[in-house]
Design an enzyme around this catalytic site. Structure first.
Site, PDB file in Angstrom:
ATOM      1  N   GLU A 128      -4.839   3.768   6.001  1.00 45.67           N
ATOM      2  CA  GLU A 128      -4.713   3.595   4.551  1.00 45.67           C
ATOM      3  C   GLU A 128      -5.492   4.718   3.861  1.00 45.67           C
ATOM      4  O   GLU A 128      -5.113   5.184   2.792  1.00 45.67           O
ATOM      5  CB  GLU A 128      -5.292   2.227   4.160  1.00 45.67           C
ATOM      6  CG  GLU A 128      -5.217   1.949   2.671  1.00 45.67           C
ATOM      7  CD  GLU A 128      -5.840   0.609   2.285  1.00 45.67           C
ATOM      8  OE1 GLU A 128      -5.396  -0.427   2.795  1.00 45.67           O
ATOM      9  OE2 GLU A 128      -6.776   0.630   1.474  1.00 45.67           O
TER      10      GLU A 128
ATOM     11  N   ARG B  60       0.826  -1.220   0.000  1.00 45.12           N
ATOM     12  CA  ARG B  60       0.000   0.000   0.000  1.00 45.12           C
ATOM     13  C   ARG B  60       0.864   1.277   0.000  1.00 45.12           C
ATOM     14  O   ARG B  60       0.541   2.264   0.660  1.00 45.12           O
ATOM     15  CB  ARG B  60      -0.947   0.032   1.207  1.00 45.12           C
ATOM     16  CG  ARG B  60      -1.932  -1.125   1.268  1.00 45.12           C
ATOM     17  CD  ARG B  60      -3.002  -1.008   0.200  1.00 45.12           C
ATOM     18  NE  ARG B  60      -4.105  -1.918   0.420  1.00 45.12           N
ATOM     19  CZ  ARG B  60      -4.191  -3.147  -0.095  1.00 45.12           C
ATOM     20  NH1 ARG B  60      -3.234  -3.610  -0.875  1.00 45.12           N
ATOM     21  NH2 ARG B  60      -5.245  -3.898   0.144  1.00 45.12           N
TER      22      ARG B  60
ATOM     23  N   SER C  34     -10.810  -0.853   3.517  1.00 45.53           N
ATOM     24  CA  SER C  34     -10.010  -0.929   4.740  1.00 45.53           C
ATOM     25  C   SER C  34      -9.588   0.472   5.168  1.00 45.53           C
ATOM     26  O   SER C  34      -9.054   1.234   4.365  1.00 45.53           O
ATOM     27  CB  SER C  34      -8.747  -1.758   4.507  1.00 45.53           C
ATOM     28  OG  SER C  34      -9.075  -3.066   4.124  1.00 45.53           O
TER      29      SER C  34
END
Ligand code: EPU
Length: 311
Positions: free
Chosen positions: A302, A184, A232
């Site tokens: 995130e 990520r 998420s």
């Protein structure tokens, strides 16, 4: 009327004039609500707002805002962002540049390309390797910035090179080795470069096998909550899962106004109707503090926060 106010207004007029002269009149909007453009469906307006349909639109809009010393925010499908209730200052560009070309096993696509459309077109061209994009809401540009994917596959692995507009408004070509892809993560999270397009590489595969994998990817997502969310909220910490940790803190089903930590998956926060960005942000902070307190693990978001926040 203060003199300072006059100066600010004159600069805004000057910006709008320069913008319209370059990109056409009637395309620049003022105080456009952003909630309809983001998955969480919350947040205030963009001070200025523009929809880029072509690569030239995108480059010229960014350059014009930078020349006016105006902050620039690029929005794809708003799948991974929380816009503050007071909105976003400067120019917000909704990236809808959707050019795409297939050359052998390679795909060249512009950054506003929808990920699911990209996966479907790759399937039609019998190019495998993009099935994992099924079910991921977002644009190619956003996916590259966040190196989006599943636990097993991510977009960075498919990237050969990325064309980006740098801080001095020059178009550069970065090869994958220069992009600092990680879990990520990509170089674009620490620069102000704007992703314009990417060259991607898959592999030859039969349409039937690609379709079967696409179907499996969609089925794997059925355990994820539906409804307005940003997927998420936190990255998984090394060797563990954010969802497991938040659940272990007893926070599943915890609610603040219209914002809810999902009963189904604790790393998802849902807008159950009428939530504010402030409520969602408070739940994020609460989960983070609880996991830190209980496990000594600092979760990293995130999702990206846009606009001004007072805490
Ligand atoms: N778990 C819990 N409680 C929960 C949620 C999960 O105990 O409330 C446990 C599950 O039982 C499982 C583990 O945590 O053992 C992992 O859960 P899951 O399979 O749902 O995957 P994840 O690690 O939470 C990651 C990605 C998702 C991606 C899935 C599937 C991150 C931060 N998330 O989720 O990506 O769809 O794997 O590949 O890496 C996103 O990034 O927005 C996203 C949705």
């Amino acid at each position: 009327m203060t003199r300072e106010g006059d100066v600010v207004r004159a600069a805004a007029c000057e910006f709008a004039r320069a913008f319209e002269a370059r990109l056409g009149s009637g395309r620049l909007r003022y105080q456009e609500p952003l909630a309809p453009y983001v998955n969480w469906r919350v947040g205030g307006p963009a001070e200025w707002f523009f929809i880029a349909r072509t690569r030239t639109d995108l480059i010229v809009a960014v350059r014009t805002a930078r020349e006016a010393a105006m902050p620039v925010t690029i929005l794809g499908y708003g799948a991974n962002v929380l816009v503050s209730d007071t909105g976003v200052a400067g120019l917000v560009i909704l990236n809808r540049t959707e050019g795409m070309e297939v050359r052998g096993e390679e795909i060249w696509a512009e950054s506003g390309m929808n990920l699911v459309t990209l996966a479907r077109r790759a399937c039609e061209a019998e190019i495998g390797g993009f099935e994992f994009l099924m079910g991921i809401p977002g644009t190619l540009g956003g996916a590259i910035v966040g190196n989006a994917g599943t636990r097993e596959e991510w977009i960075g692995e498919r990237v050969l090179e990325v064309e980006a507009l740098d801080e001095r408004n020059e178009v550069l070509l970065w090869s994958r080795a220069q992009l600092d892809f990680g879990y990520r993560r990509s170089r674009f999270q620490r620069t102000s470069e704007v992703v314009l397009a990417a060259r991607l590489k898959g592999y030859r595969a039969s349409r039937a096998s690609i379709e079967a994998k696409m179907q499996r990817m969609l089925e794997a997502r059925t355990h994820q909550p539906s409804g307005p969310s940003a997927g998420s909220v936190f990255k998984n910490p090394p060797g563990d899962y954010a969802g497991r940790l938040i659940e272990a803190c007893g926070l599943k089903g915890y609610r603040l106004g219209g914002a809810l930590i999902s009963e189904q998956h604790a790393n998802f926060i849902l807008n159950t109707g009428g939530a504010t960005a402030r409520e969602i942000r408070a739940l994020i902070q609460l989960a983070k503090a609880a996991v830190r307190e209980r496990f000594g693990i600092l979760l990293e978001e995130e999702v990206r926060f846009l606009g001004v926040w007072d805490s």
